[in-house]
Design a protein around this motif. Structure first.
Motif, short mmCIF file in Angstrom:
data_model
loop_
_atom_site.label_atom_id
_atom_site.label_comp_id
_atom_site.label_asym_id
_atom_site.label_seq_id
_atom_site.Cartn_x
_atom_site.Cartn_y
_atom_site.Cartn_z
N LEU A 38 0.83 -1.20 0.00
CA LEU A 38 0.00 0.00 0.00
C LEU A 38 0.86 1.26 0.00
O LEU A 38 0.54 2.26 -0.65
CB LEU A 38 -0.94 0.00 1.21
N GLY A 39 1.98 1.21 0.73
CA GLY A 39 2.90 2.34 0.73
C GLY A 39 3.55 2.58 -0.62
O GLY A 39 3.98 3.71 -0.91
N GLU A 40 3.61 1.55 -1.43
CA GLU A 40 4.14 1.68 -2.80
C GLU A 40 3.05 2.08 -3.79
O GLU A 40 3.26 2.09 -4.99
CB GLU A 40 4.77 0.36 -3.24
N LYS A 41 1.87 2.40 -3.25
CA LYS A 41 0.72 2.87 -4.03
C LYS A 41 0.12 1.78 -4.91
O LYS A 41 -0.48 2.06 -5.96
CB LYS A 41 1.09 4.10 -4.89
N ARG A 42 0.26 0.54 -4.48
CA ARG A 42 -0.39 -0.56 -5.18
C ARG A 42 -1.82 -0.71 -4.68
O ARG A 42 -2.18 -0.24 -3.59
CB ARG A 42 0.40 -1.85 -4.98
N SER A 43 -2.66 -1.36 -5.46
CA SER A 43 -4.05 -1.56 -5.07
C SER A 43 -4.13 -2.50 -3.87
O SER A 43 -3.19 -3.26 -3.59
CB SER A 43 -4.86 -2.14 -6.23
N LEU A 44 -5.28 -2.48 -3.20
CA LEU A 44 -5.46 -3.36 -2.05
C LEU A 44 -5.42 -4.83 -2.48
O LEU A 44 -4.85 -5.68 -1.79
CB LEU A 44 -6.78 -3.05 -1.35
N VAL A 45 -6.00 -5.14 -3.63
CA VAL A 45 -5.96 -6.51 -4.13
C VAL A 45 -4.51 -6.95 -4.36
O VAL A 45 -4.10 -8.05 -3.97
CB VAL A 45 -6.79 -6.65 -5.42
N ASP A 46 -3.72 -6.10 -5.01
CA ASP A 46 -2.31 -6.43 -5.23
C ASP A 46 -1.57 -6.59 -3.91
O ASP A 46 -0.70 -7.46 -3.75
CB ASP A 46 -1.63 -5.35 -6.07
N ALA A 47 -1.90 -5.73 -2.94
CA ALA A 47 -1.24 -5.79 -1.64
C ALA A 47 -1.53 -7.11 -0.94
O ALA A 47 -0.63 -7.73 -0.36
CB ALA A 47 -1.69 -4.60 -0.78
N VAL A 48 -2.78 -7.55 -0.96
CA VAL A 48 -3.15 -8.80 -0.29
C VAL A 48 -2.55 -9.99 -1.02
O VAL A 48 -2.09 -10.96 -0.39
CB VAL A 48 -4.68 -8.90 -0.19
N ARG A 49 -2.52 -9.93 -2.33
CA ARG A 49 -1.90 -11.01 -3.10
C ARG A 49 -0.41 -11.13 -2.77
O ARG A 49 0.13 -12.22 -2.56
CB ARG A 49 -2.10 -10.74 -4.58
N PHE A 50 0.28 -10.00 -2.71
CA PHE A 50 1.69 -9.96 -2.35
C PHE A 50 1.88 -10.50 -0.93
O PHE A 50 2.81 -11.28 -0.65
CB PHE A 50 2.18 -8.51 -2.46
N ALA A 51 0.99 -10.12 -0.02
CA ALA A 51 1.08 -10.57 1.37
C ALA A 51 0.82 -12.07 1.48
O ALA A 51 1.44 -12.76 2.30
CB ALA A 51 0.09 -9.79 2.23
N HIS A 52 -0.09 -12.57 0.69
CA HIS A 52 -0.42 -14.00 0.70
C HIS A 52 0.82 -14.83 0.36
O HIS A 52 1.12 -15.83 1.04
CB HIS A 52 -1.53 -14.24 -0.33
N ALA A 53 1.57 -14.40 -0.63
CA ALA A 53 2.79 -15.11 -1.01
C ALA A 53 3.88 -14.94 0.04
O ALA A 53 4.60 -15.89 0.38
CB ALA A 53 3.29 -14.61 -2.37
N THR A 54 4.01 -13.74 0.59
CA THR A 54 5.03 -13.49 1.61
C THR A 54 4.78 -14.34 2.84
O THR A 54 5.71 -14.94 3.40
CB THR A 54 5.02 -12.00 2.00
N SER A 55 3.54 -14.44 3.25
CA SER A 55 3.18 -15.25 4.41
C SER A 55 3.48 -16.72 4.17
O SER A 55 4.03 -17.41 5.03
CB SER A 55 1.69 -15.04 4.73
N ALA A 56 3.13 -17.22 2.99
CA ALA A 56 3.39 -18.63 2.67
C ALA A 56 4.87 -18.94 2.71
O ALA A 56 5.29 -19.98 3.23
CB ALA A 56 2.81 -18.95 1.29
N LEU A 57 5.67 -18.05 2.16
CA LEU A 57 7.12 -18.25 2.15
C LEU A 57 7.67 -18.28 3.57
O LEU A 57 8.58 -19.07 3.89
CB LEU A 57 7.79 -17.15 1.33
N THR A 58 7.12 -17.46 4.45
CA THR A 58 7.56 -17.41 5.84
C THR A 58 7.34 -18.74 6.56
O THR A 58 8.17 -19.15 7.39
CB THR A 58 6.81 -16.29 6.59
N THR A 59 6.25 -19.43 6.25
CA THR A 59 5.94 -20.68 6.94
C THR A 59 6.89 -21.82 6.58
O THR A 59 6.89 -22.86 7.24
CB THR A 59 4.51 -21.15 6.63
N MET A 60 7.71 -21.65 5.55
CA MET A 60 8.60 -22.71 5.09
C MET A 60 9.90 -22.76 5.88
O MET A 60 10.75 -23.61 5.64
CB MET A 60 8.91 -22.51 3.60
N ARG A 61 10.05 -21.86 6.88
CA ARG A 61 11.29 -21.77 7.64
C ARG A 61 10.98 -21.76 9.13
O ARG A 61 9.92 -21.28 9.56
CB ARG A 61 12.06 -20.51 7.28
N LEU A 62 11.93 -22.21 9.93
CA LEU A 62 11.78 -22.23 11.38
C LEU A 62 12.16 -20.88 11.96
O LEU A 62 13.20 -20.32 11.64
CB LEU A 62 12.67 -23.32 11.99
N GLY A 63 11.31 -20.37 12.85
CA GLY A 63 11.63 -19.13 13.55
C GLY A 63 10.87 -17.94 13.00
O GLY A 63 10.85 -17.72 11.79
#
Length: 321
Positions: A266-291
Motif C-alpha cells: 500500500l505504501g508503494e501505491k499498489r491496489s489493495l488486491v495487489d497488496a493482499v496477493r503480495f502478502a499471501h505469497a510473503t506469508s506462505a514463504l515465511t511458513t517454510m522456515r523455522l523461527g
C-alpha cells in the motif's frame, strides 16, 4: 521498468526476546517432551513487523518500549542491524524487556507463554513524542502487544496526516469502534477473528461472516486467515486466495509477515488486491522456515517465489475483486 517507490512505514507494537524450542509434538499439561532445536532471537509483533517491512524494501520505524536491561539493548542493536529506525523506541529503567517462551511442533503449530514487561508501559506520551515521524509515513502498521490507548493515539495522528492504516490486532478481547472506523485494512488470524466476532473461522463461509462483522463495525476492509486460505472483504467485493502449495515448517511470524507486506505494498501505491496477493505469497514463504524472525523473507526472495509460482500456474498473475 520504472524504479519501485520506496514506502515509508511506521510500526507500533511490542518488542520482546523470543525463546523457541521445536520438538516432535507439543506437550500435554504436566508432560515433558524432548525437543531438538532451540533459538533465542528478537521477538514481539511490533519488532517482527518492523523487520519484515525493512526486509521487504521499505523504510521502517518502530514505536515501542523496552527495558534498560541487557536484553533490551541487545534487541535495539538487532533492530538497527536490520535497518529499522529505533529512535522512537522508549527505554524504560523501571521494568524488564518483554519475553516470550514458544514451543513449536513438527507441523508448525505453536504455543506461547509470555511476559509483557516494558511493552505494557508504552504511553500516549511516547506516541506523541514520535508524532513528527508518524506524520511523514505512508502507512501506519499497528501490530499491538502494547496498550490500546497508545495505538489509538498513533492511528489518529497518522489518519489526520493522510496515511493508510493497517491494523493486525492480537491479544485483545475487543476493539473500540472509533479505532475500526479509522482503519483502512484489518488483518485477522482465525483466533483473533473468533475473539473479536464470536465466530469460529473454519472455512470460507465462516471467514466471510467474520469479515462482514468487522466491516459492519466500521473497518474499511478486512482480511481473515482461514485454514484453507485468506479472504479479503471490502466495499468493492471479496477475493479468496487459497493456500499456496508449500510445506509448513513453522507458522510463527506468518501473520506479521502478511500485515507487513500489505503495508509495504500500500505504501508503494499498489491496489489493495495487489497488496493482499503480495502478502499471501510473503506469508506462505515465511511458513517454510523455522523461527518467526529468521523466517521473514526479503524482497528478492518473495518476488522470485511469486515468479516461480506463476510460471507453474500455481498463482494467478492477476487478481481482482
Amino acid at each position: 521498468m520504472a524504479p519501485r517507490r520506496q514506502a515509508d512505514i511506521v510500526v507500533v507494537g511490542g518488542i520482546s526476546t523470543d525463546f523457541r524450542v521445536q520438538g516432535p509434538r507439543l506437550p500435554k499439561p504436566g508432560e515433558r517432551v524432548e525437543g531438538y532445536s532451540f533459538q533465542e532471537q528478537l521477538g514481539g509483533k511490533g519488532a517482527h513487523g518492523a523487520v519484515a517491512v525493512a526486509r521487504l524494501g521499505a523504510r521502517a520505524t518502530l514505536v515501542g518500549r523496552v527495558g534498560m536491561d541487557v536484553r533490551g539493548m541487545s534487541l535495539l542493536e538487532q533492530l538497527e542491524e536490520e535497518g529499522v529506525e529505533t529512535r522512537a523506541v522508549a527505554r524504560d529503567p523501571g521494568v524488564s524487556t518483554g519475553v516470550a517462551m514458544e514451543m513449536v511442533d513438527e507441523s508448525g503449530r505453536a504455543q506461547c507463554l509470555g511476559v509483557t514487561g516494558a511493552n505494557r508501559r508504552l504511553s500516549v506520551q511516547d506516541v506523541s513524542s514520535a508524532e513528527e515521524r508518524i506524520t511523514r509515513a505512508d502507512v501506519l502498521l499497528a501490530q499491538l502487544g502494547v496498550p490500546l490507548e497508545a495505538v489509538v493515539a498513533a492511528v489518529h495522528i497518522a489518519r489526520a496526516a493522510g496515511a493508510h492504516i493497517v491494523l493486525a490486532p492480537t491479544s485483545v478481547t475487543s476493539l473500540p469502534e472509533e479505532l475500526l472506523e479509522a482503519v483502512h485494512v484489518v488483518c485477522l488470524g482465525g483466533a483473533e477473528a473468533a475473539v473479536l466476532t464470536g465466530l469460529d473461522v473454519g472455512d470460507l463461509d465462516s471467514a466471510r461472516q467474520a469479515a462482514e462483522n468487522m466491516v459492519r463495525r466500521g473497518a474499511g476492509a478486512v482480511v481473515v486467515a482461514a485454514p484453507q486460505g485468506h479472504l479479503l472483504l471490502g466495499n468493492e467485493g471479496e477475493l479468496w486466495l487459497p493456500n499456496l502449495p508449500v510445506d509448513w515448517v513453522d507458522t510463527a511470524g506468518a501473520r506479521e509477515a502478511f500485515s507487513a507486506a500489505v503495508a509495504v505494498a500500500l505504501g508503494e501505491k499498489r491496489s489493495l488486491v495487489d497488496a493482499v496477493r503480495f502478502a499471501h505469497a510473503t506469508s506462505a514463504l515465511t511458513t517454510m522456515r523455522l523461527g518467526a524472525m529468521s523466517g521473514l523473507p526479503d524482497r528478492d526472495e518473495v518476488e522470485s517465489f511469486i515468479a516461480r509460482l506463476e510460471s507453474q500456474a500455481l498463482f494467478a498473475p492477476h487478481a481482482s475483486w
